[in-house]
Design a protein around this motif. Structure first.
Motif, mmCIF file in Angstrom:
data_model
loop_
_atom_site.group_PDB
_atom_site.id
_atom_site.type_symbol
_atom_site.label_atom_id
_atom_site.label_comp_id
_atom_site.label_asym_id
_atom_site.label_seq_id
_atom_site.Cartn_x
_atom_site.Cartn_y
_atom_site.Cartn_z
ATOM 1 N N PRO A 162 0.463 -1.123 -0.325
ATOM 2 C CA PRO A 162 -0.344 -0.105 -0.305
ATOM 3 C C PRO A 162 0.635 1.236 0.290
ATOM 4 O O PRO A 162 0.057 2.800 -0.152
ATOM 5 C CB PRO A 162 -0.991 -0.116 1.478
ATOM 6 N N PHE A 163 2.118 1.447 -0.087
ATOM 7 C CA PHE A 163 2.974 2.301 -0.218
ATOM 8 C C PHE A 163 2.648 3.825 -1.000
ATOM 9 O O PHE A 163 2.764 4.208 -0.697
ATOM 10 C CB PHE A 163 4.863 2.070 0.292
ATOM 11 N N LEU A 164 2.453 3.602 -1.944
ATOM 12 C CA LEU A 164 2.121 4.931 -3.410
ATOM 13 C C LEU A 164 0.382 5.302 -2.762
ATOM 14 O O LEU A 164 0.467 6.322 -2.701
ATOM 15 C CB LEU A 164 1.650 3.639 -4.666
ATOM 16 N N GLY A 165 0.027 5.246 -1.472
ATOM 17 C CA GLY A 165 -1.793 4.630 -1.704
ATOM 18 C C GLY A 165 -1.077 5.697 -0.546
ATOM 19 O O GLY A 165 -1.202 6.977 -0.492
ATOM 20 N N ILE A 166 -0.218 5.350 0.747
ATOM 21 C CA ILE A 166 0.084 6.660 1.912
ATOM 22 C C ILE A 166 1.236 7.762 1.217
ATOM 23 O O ILE A 166 1.462 8.312 1.791
ATOM 24 C CB ILE A 166 1.446 4.978 2.454
ATOM 25 N N LEU A 167 1.931 7.960 -0.065
ATOM 26 C CA LEU A 167 2.501 8.989 -0.023
ATOM 27 C C LEU A 167 1.322 9.455 -0.968
ATOM 28 O O LEU A 167 2.297 11.054 -0.883
ATOM 29 C CB LEU A 167 3.453 8.186 -1.499
ATOM 30 N N SER A 168 0.327 9.709 -0.948
ATOM 31 C CA SER A 168 -1.197 10.436 -1.472
ATOM 32 C C SER A 168 -1.321 11.509 0.089
ATOM 33 O O SER A 168 -2.071 12.582 -0.312
ATOM 34 C CB SER A 168 -1.727 9.680 -2.140
ATOM 35 N N MET A 169 -0.894 10.580 0.727
ATOM 36 C CA MET A 169 -1.629 11.732 2.196
ATOM 37 C C MET A 169 -0.858 12.814 2.309
ATOM 38 O O MET A 169 0.156 13.193 1.747
ATOM 39 C CB MET A 169 -1.403 10.584 3.851
ATOM 40 N N LYS A 170 -1.407 13.654 3.578
ATOM 41 C CA LYS A 170 -0.997 14.783 2.985
ATOM 42 C C LYS A 170 0.302 15.488 3.803
ATOM 43 O O LYS A 170 1.523 16.143 3.366
ATOM 44 C CB LYS A 170 -2.063 16.158 2.983
ATOM 45 N N TYR A 171 0.452 14.260 4.647
ATOM 46 C CA TYR A 171 1.855 14.235 5.640
ATOM 47 C C TYR A 171 3.193 14.087 4.537
ATOM 48 O O TYR A 171 4.243 14.748 4.971
ATOM 49 C CB TYR A 171 1.828 12.969 6.293
ATOM 50 N N CYS A 172 3.164 13.883 3.052
ATOM 51 C CA CYS A 172 4.158 13.434 2.450
ATOM 52 C C CYS A 172 3.901 14.729 0.960
ATOM 53 O O CYS A 172 4.851 14.220 0.603
ATOM 54 C CB CYS A 172 3.646 12.220 1.535
#
Length: 540
Positions: free
Chosen positions: A171-181
């Motif tokens: 799921p890492f790509l999806g996590i990179l879409s979070m505003k934290y990133c």
């Protein structure tokens, strides 16, 4: 000194003009999108985008490597392409070379500078730096660490970024879409420090103009934004004006007076007025407004403490019984005007790949009673009392559950606590039974199934029920390494079926996004995480 004075006067003048525009719908030939946030915005720094109000504001100001479309597919953003190594541990991103930060005098004579790959190296390491105490540090927990404690993230040149994970995590790509990133400029952070929260500089479609906390936030168009819709440069709006009215009934009244272009959700006091019994927009309002509604990635549930063997709900037979005891269709009809999907399926919500479609626990009180009689906690026609902890906001919902449990012979005590108290007691395993909800942090079913992975027992993880099943754990670990989306969804469904065989929860319902929009607004979509995307919005 003179510069700062002039700058303050310019901001004040712009604020007066834009605030007036918020009352008159437009100023001159400009378009302003006005909406309200009931919950306060606590920071405009993406490192602190823990709640939806912060996320929606920062989403207009900042960009990440990737972004999501309305169907939650990962799309290019600052990165125009990427590849993943065969072992799933190395991600190589190719960045665009035409992205510039919002103008600021600290950038020097040009008042801006181009985004480069090293900006992401800095931004990611800032998130994990204890000095910043970002609640988003966990999102990069799968990235490998170097000997000096920094992330194993490098920029060989201005347009290449390499991220090395410690283990494969699909799921890492999806996590990179979070505003934290989101990417931020080091020189601006160095100057403002923690006060960057009030002086945000990003690369997003809108720029910061003015913020008076709990009163007004104004963002204006970024004339140099890099994204285009076919041949038209984004964004279309000239400005965004955000108000902070706390009372939901007042928000509704302001919306129908045309003081907002959009309203998210609706106060229960106006639900029957604005919506039909089927959850559709009342026809008498259809000439002026339209309703956007779709599944929201939020599973509402009752969780059980399985760690306490004296708890009647530690018995899987009892847990099955109570799952059959609720008429969830009736519950939604009477308590939520049919807003939501009855929770007869698995923990993965409606609208997310991996969601089960077979009806597992359809309402059947007779079956519930038969199962209860097989439990060791059932003696001489009596059953032990159970306690359900909830907040005052959900007392009517838990009251309905109490009534249905009483019908099958389970006495229920309702304990009302403030949200913070429930959060602490749930994490420390002090509740027998609790009402909970799980809203997706990122658009992958792993986010939901991690709640029941045995290595995530609270207080060190989100497994508040202390559910443990070796087959579930094996499939969960296998799914993390599976790069094929379809095969991963099959694994997710297998895990969800295991959960429902010995359910650690009762699924109450899967929530829905409700967006009420003035018909003069075009281009406002909807998505299952309720992210407010405004760069393609127009006001006619």
């Amino acid at each position: 000194m003179n510069f700062k004075l002039n700058k303050s006067l310019l901001i004040l003048a712009a604020t007066v003009v834009l605030t007036c525009s918020c009352k008159n719908s437009s100023f001159e030939d400009k378009t302003v999108f006005r909406y309200n946030e009931v919950d306060a915005i606590t920071s405009l720094d993406p490192a602190y985008t823990r709640n939806l109000s912060n996320i929606n504001a920062c989403h207009q100001l900042f960009n990440g490597l990737v972004q999501l479309d309305d169907r939650l597919n990962v799309k290019a953003c600052c990165a125009k392409d990427w590849n993943i190594s065969e072992d799933g541990k190395t991600y190589t991103f190719i960045l665009r070379d035409d992205i510039y930060f919002h103008k600021h005098y600290l950038f020097g004579n040009d008042s801006t500078r181009k985004l480069v790959a090293s900006d992401f190296v800095y931004s990611f390491n800032r998130i994990i730096d204890p000095a910043w105490a970002s609640p988003g540090a966990w999102v990069l927990s799968n990235v490998n660490r170097l000997d000096n404690g920094n992330l194993d993230v490098s920029a060989p040149n201005d347009t290449i970024l390499i991220i090395n994970l410690s283990q494969a995590f699909s799921p890492f790509l999806g996590i990179l879409s979070m505003k934290y990133c989101s990417v931020v400029p080091k020189e601006i952070i160095d100057y403002y420090g923690k006060d960057f929260r009030n002086n945000p500089i990003g690369t997003g479609p809108f720029k910061f103009k003015y913020w008076k906390e709990d009163e007004k936030l104004i963002l204006v168009k970024n004339e140099s934004y890099f994204e285009f819709d076919e041949d038209k440069q984004l964004p279309y709006l000239d400005a965004i004006s955000i108000s902070f009215i706390k009372d939901k009934q007042t928000v509704f009244l302001e919306f129908v007076k045309d003081n907002f272009e959009y309203m998210s959700g609706i106060d229960p006091a106006f639900m029957n007025e604005f919506l039909t019994s089927e959850g559709e927009l009342n026809p008498k309002y259809s000439e002026k407004y339209y309703l956007l509604s779709e599944p929201y990635l939020n599973t509402e549930y009752i969780g059980f403490n399985l760690a306490d063997s004296t708890n009647p709900l530690s018995d899987p037979i009892v847990r099955k019984a109570v799952n059959y005891a609720l008429d969830k269709d009736k519950m939604l009809r009477h308590l939520r005007a049919n807003i939501g999907t009855p929770g007869y399926y698995g923990f993965i919500p409606d609208g997310l790949p991996g969601h089960l479609t077979e009806n597992i626990y359809e309402y059947n009180p007779n079956k519930a009673i038969e199962l209860l009689k097989q439990s060791k906690f059932y003696n001489d026609g009596k059953f032990l009392e159970i306690s359900i902890a909830t907040t005052i906001e959900y007392s009517d919902l838990v009251g309905y559950i109490q009534n249905r449990f009483n019908i099958i012979g389970i006495p229920v005590k309702i304990d009302i606590y403030p949200p913070a108290v429930i959060k602490e007691m749930r994490a420390s395993n002090k509740l027998q039974c609790f009402r909970g909800s799980w809203v997706a942090d990122y658009p992958d079913a792993e986010n939901y199934l991690s709640v029941f992975y045995s290595k995530n027992f609270s207080p060190n993880g989100p497994n508040y029920c202390h559910f443990s099943n070796p087959d579930f754990d094996m499939l969960y670990e296998q799914s993390l390494k599976e790069s094929d989306v379809e095969r991963r969804n099959i694994l997710y469904q297998e895990m969800d079926r295991i959960l429902m065989e010995e359910p650690p929860v009762i699924i109450l319902y899967y929530d829905r996004v409700l967006r009420f929009v003035n018909k003069k607004v075009e281009g406002l979509g909807s998505n299952p995480i309720n992210l407010l995307e405004l760069k393609r919005v127009e006001i006619r």
